[in-house]
Every structure is written in structure tokens, then in C-alpha cells.
Design an enzyme around this catalytic site. Structure first.
Site, PDB file in Angstrom:
ATOM      1  N   CYS A  83       1.614   5.111   2.375  1.00 40.64           N
ATOM      2  CA  CYS A  83       1.617   3.754   2.926  1.00 40.64           C
ATOM      3  C   CYS A  83       2.145   4.006   4.704  1.00 40.64           C
ATOM      4  O   CYS A  83       3.619   4.412   4.503  1.00 40.64           O
ATOM      5  CB  CYS A  83       2.302   2.846   2.385  1.00 40.64           C
ATOM      6  SG  CYS A  83       2.910   1.385   3.308  1.00 40.64           S
ATOM      7  N   CYS A  86       5.184   1.453   5.206  1.00 39.23           N
ATOM      8  CA  CYS A  86       6.287   1.851   4.367  1.00 39.23           C
ATOM      9  C   CYS A  86       7.032   2.907   5.235  1.00 39.23           C
ATOM     10  O   CYS A  86       8.197   2.781   5.207  1.00 39.23           O
ATOM     11  CB  CYS A  86       5.926   2.224   2.801  1.00 39.23           C
ATOM     12  SG  CYS A  86       4.878   1.017   1.927  1.00 39.23           S
TER      13      CYS A  86
END
Length: 200
Positions: A83, A86
Site C-alpha cells: 500500500c 500506508c
């Protein structure tokens, strides 16, 4: 004009030499700049390992079972190593976790781990990072999705610790899309239909 006469002008050799030298110097500078850039990119990539830092942060985070029962408020993050959002927040979250380590729990749940399917379903995770703010009794009081500036995260955590309404409890930032594996959820043992079929 006789080329052998003393008044004839020779070919402009010094200008050619100057142009040649300037071109060589320019080319040398370009090569040096390219080498310097390559070295800095190489070391930059080697020192920035967001995936491993996410993994390390997850290993250092509180177990979910502990966080739900120890009487402290909790920030639960659903994440994945792939991600980009993230990874982008990893540095700020690491600093935030250090700052609020005493009064709070920090829990990280990897969406690629089937173990967390019940939580993924419960909190309707369809984009990550997905943050769930839990009060000191383990009840969700707010959820935010996507990248958020550190100041917004800290304002929410200050309110959570104080037991107040979160000022940015519905914020949405840039996310990495995530689709939960619905087949695994349908056949999960938490599905009451599965219990019924096992009884027969």
C-alpha cells in the site's frame, strides 16, 4: 593571398581548442552529475524500506486481544506492505506511536492476513490505510480512511485520550484500494449459517 606569406592568418586553432575544452568540461560535469545522482538514488532506495518498516511497526504494535482489554484507547490500522498510502504515512505514524506510546495502544492488522477477515468485515475495510479509533472500553468511536497529515492524526488522538469527540472523525484521504476476499468471508466460521450446517 599566398598562404606562405607572413601576413596570412593561420586557422583559428585556439578557438577550436577552447570549444573542444569547453565541451569536454561540460561532458565531464554531466557524467559527474549523473554519477552523483545515481549514487544518491541508490542509497536513498536502500535506506528507505517502507515495507520492512511497516512490518517492524506491526511486530512492535500491541496484540489486538491485549488492546481490547487493557483499558487504554486504541488506534487500529488496517494496512498492507504493498500500500503506497500506508508507506507514505509510515514515518509520521512511527513518530506518533513513539509520542503516544504510554497512554494508548497501537494495533496494526495486515489485510493480506486471512486471520483478520472478521475485523475487515466488521469495520467494512475497502481502502487502506483504514484507521479505527477505539475508546478505553474497546468500542469504535470513529473511523478514518486514507492518508492524513500528522497534525490531524494527533488532534484525533488527543481527543480520544481525553474521551472527547474526535475533531476529524470522518476524514478521508488518498487510499490504496482493497477488495476483501468475499468467498472466505462467506464461509467464515463466524457466519451463523455455517454453524447451522455443522449441527446437522
Amino acid at each position: 593571398m599566398n598562404p606562405n606569406s607572413p601576413n596570412s592568418t593561420p586557422a583559428p586553432a585556439p578557438k577550436n581548442l577552447e570549444a573542444k575544452s569547453a565541451a569536454q568540461i561540460r561532458n565531464l560535469l554531466i557524467v559527474l552529475a549523473a554519477i552523483a545522482l545515481s549514487v544518491s538514488i541508490f542509497f536513498g532506495v536502500r535506506t528507505q524500506t517502507p515495507s520492512s518498516s511497516l512490518t517492524e511497526m506491526a511486530k512492535a504494535s500491541a496484540p489486538l486481544e491485549t488492546a481490547l482489554t487493557n483499558g487504554k484507547p486504541t488506534l487500529m490500522e488496517f494496512y498492507a506492505n504493498w500500500c503506497g498510502s500506508c508507506q507514505a504515512m509510515a514515518g509520521d505514524l512511527s513518530a506518533i506511536k513513539e509520542k503516544y506510546a504510554e497512554p494508548m495502544n497501537f494495533v496494526m492488522l495486515n489485510v493480506d492476513n486471512d486471520k483478520w477477515l472478521p475485523e475487515i468485515t466488521k469495520y467494512r475495510v475497502d481502502g487502506i490505510p483504514h484507521f479505527v479509533y477505539l475508546n478505553n472500553k474497546g468500542s469504535a468511536v470513529a473511523q478514518t480512511i486514507g492518508e492524513a497529515p500528522r497534525s490531524i492524526m494527533e488532534a484525533n488522538l488527543e481527543a480520544l485520550i481525553a474521551g472527547k469527540e474526535l475533531p476529524h472523525g470522518q476524514s478521508v484521504g488518498q487510499v490504496s484500494n482493497f477488495t476483501p476476499p468475499t468467498e472466505a468471508v462467506k464461509t467464515s466460521s463466524s457466519d451463523p449459517r455455517v454453524h447451522g450446517s455443522q449441527v446437522q
